[in-house]
Design an enzyme around this catalytic site. Structure first.
Site, mmCIF file in Angstrom:
data_model
loop_
_atom_site.group_PDB
_atom_site.id
_atom_site.type_symbol
_atom_site.label_atom_id
_atom_site.label_comp_id
_atom_site.label_asym_id
_atom_site.label_seq_id
_atom_site.Cartn_x
_atom_site.Cartn_y
_atom_site.Cartn_z
ATOM 1 N N CYS A 149 -10.178 5.799 11.638
ATOM 2 C CA CYS A 149 -10.014 6.509 10.368
ATOM 3 C C CYS A 149 -11.330 7.202 10.047
ATOM 4 C CB CYS A 149 -9.630 5.510 9.273
ATOM 5 S SG CYS A 149 -9.292 6.262 7.679
ATOM 6 N N GLY B 45 0.818 -1.197 0.000
ATOM 7 C CA GLY B 45 0.000 0.000 0.000
ATOM 8 C C GLY B 45 0.854 1.249 0.000
ATOM 9 N N LYS C 96 -6.357 17.731 -3.450
ATOM 10 C CA LYS C 96 -6.585 16.298 -3.276
ATOM 11 C C LYS C 96 -6.441 15.568 -4.611
ATOM 12 C CE LYS C 96 -7.903 12.465 -1.228
ATOM 13 N NZ LYS C 96 -9.205 12.231 -0.589
ATOM 14 N N CYS D 180 -4.035 16.226 6.401
ATOM 15 C CA CYS D 180 -5.223 15.568 5.863
ATOM 16 C C CYS D 180 -5.945 16.509 4.907
ATOM 17 C CB CYS D 180 -6.168 15.146 6.993
ATOM 18 S SG CYS D 180 -7.696 14.356 6.424
#
Length: 425
Positions: free
Chosen positions: A159, A10, A388, A353
């Site tokens: 999460c 990942g 993003k 984030c």
């Protein structure tokens, strides 16, 4: 010949395997073991679940890139680790000796902790790209037959960002399709308040996210303990700070998407002394196992305690930049050991984030992740949506080009005071 094995393909696994290959001696074999032959860019799964991306746009076949960059690759996963003898057994039955083992296995999705949860039963998930594809089918059915929607995170989840992304992007799309008035939306979360994120809030995230939910007419239930899901109905208890049930809710839904609690990989959890009771790897400040000094771990599989005691269990998240800071520390510490030096590099554990909302987005920066922080900052605007998208394309570029941290990433982030690692004082 020495061998370092990286388990997990990942974000963390691809970052560390490329960096190891670049920095270790050519006669030191670097091996990658993944569950399947694909790399999936997990942060894009909310888009896949809502038809904003297709599966093929966020998934890459690892095999040609591993071959190109001289990385041994096995796609059968790991069935057993024998830490005492520095060996493991891959899913195809082969045994492999290692000098160093790096675990980037991500989570096991513990849907079984809540009856009726999971894509095989009554709720959707965006934690895996194939789950997201199935969630898109559920979204299409919602468009054909509108009704109530529940989105959120179950007790023990760690999460939360993807749940916020999903619910806000969904709301945006329903407005575009002129059916928002026929789809009541409720956000159900184990967090003590909206915008907590498992981080105790970041800057003004509580006020900002509550305002956004009010503006979009999204109801919410916090301190939620989900008892079970049935077809088209969720049983939820709202817990007080004393741990008592304040309210019990029976919530109808046409579509429900929930982040489950995470657990560690079964093969890793079975190694004596390696993990905590949930199967997460216990590491020291250098990302090294406390029990096995040639085993390292990065990402979701690492044991990080919750930031605070909450009425309903809430885990601490591991964001993309935070994971990359762990992987860089691991590489530097393995290099130190190879040179006969003590380990000296620690991750900064800074959290960055970017949460997309369809028409705009929210950015959260916590330096470091755990309070008290040197920087705690939030912002919202269309620029976050653009950022993003750029991050998605940028990380896929890195996978294709065999690099972990291009020089421009290092210096651009460094210019604003965001670094992956810090040396021991």
């Amino acid at each position: 010949m020495k061998r370092t094995i990286v388990v997990g393909a990942g974000l963390g696994g691809m970052s560390v395997v490329y960096e190891l290959r670049q920095k270790l001696a050519k006669d030191h074999e670097v091996m990658l073991i993944g569950e399947g032959a694909e790399f999936q860019f997990v942060p894009s799964n909310p888009w896949v679940a809502l038809g904003e991306r297709t599966r093929d746009k966020v998934v890459l076949d690892i095999t040609p890139y591993a071959e190109k960059y001289q990385i041994s690759f096995n796609s059968s996963g790991v069935s057993r680790i024998d830490a005492a003898n520095n060996s493991l057994t891959s899913g195809d039955g082969q045994q492999w000796q290692y000098d160093y083992l790096v675990l980037c296995t991500g989570p096991r999705l513990a849907f079984e902790l809540v009856p009726g949860a999971g894509p095989e039963q009554f709720t959707q998930s965006i934690c895996h790209v194939d789950h997201a594809v199935k969630a898109y089918d559920a979204y299409l059915k919602l468009l054909e037959s509108p009704g109530p929607v529940l989105v959120g995170a179950m007790q023990g989840a760690s999460c939360f960002g993807p749940a916020y992304e999903y619910v806000l992007t969904l709301e945006h799309l329903l407005r575009k399709k002129k059916i928002r008035d026929r789809v009541p939306i409720t956000f159900v979360t184990s967090e003590p308040y909206i915008g907590h994120m498992g981080l105790g809030g970041v800057g003004d995230s509580k006020t900002m996210m509550e305002h956004e939910f009010r503006q979009r007419d999204i109801k919410w239930i916090c301190n939620a303990r989900i008892n079970q899901f049935e077809q088209h109905q969720a049983s939820v208890d709202e817990i007080s700070r004393k741990g008592e049930v304040d309210f019990s809710h029976q919530l109808p839904f046409k579509l429900a998407m929930f982040i489950p609690s995470f657990r560690g990989s079964e093969a890793i959890a079975a190694v004596p002394g390696l993990c905590n009771e949930k199967g997460f790897v216990l590491t020291d400040e250098f990302q090294c196992s406390k029990a096995h000094r040639n085993i390292f771990a990065a990402g979701v599989c690492v044991a990080i305690p919750p930031l605070e005691v909450t009425a309903v269990p809430v885990g601490a998240p591991k964001t993309g930049f935070m994971i990359e800071s762990m992987t860089t520390s691991i590489v530097e510490n393995i290099l130190s050991l190879e040179q006969g030096q003590p380990m000296a590099t620690r991750p900064t554990l800074n959290a960055i984030c970017l949460a997309d909302m369809g028409d705009k987005g929210a950015a959260f920066v916590a330096l470091p992740q755990n309070p008290p922080r040197n920087t705690s900052w939030t912002s919202m605007g269309k620029w976050v949506h653009v950022a993003k998208v750029a991050f998605e394309k940028y990380f896929l570029y890195k996978v294709k080009h065999g690099t972990s941290e291009p020089i421009y990433e290092k210096y651009v982030l460094g210019a604003i005071g965001i670094h992956r690692t810090k040396d021991k004082d």
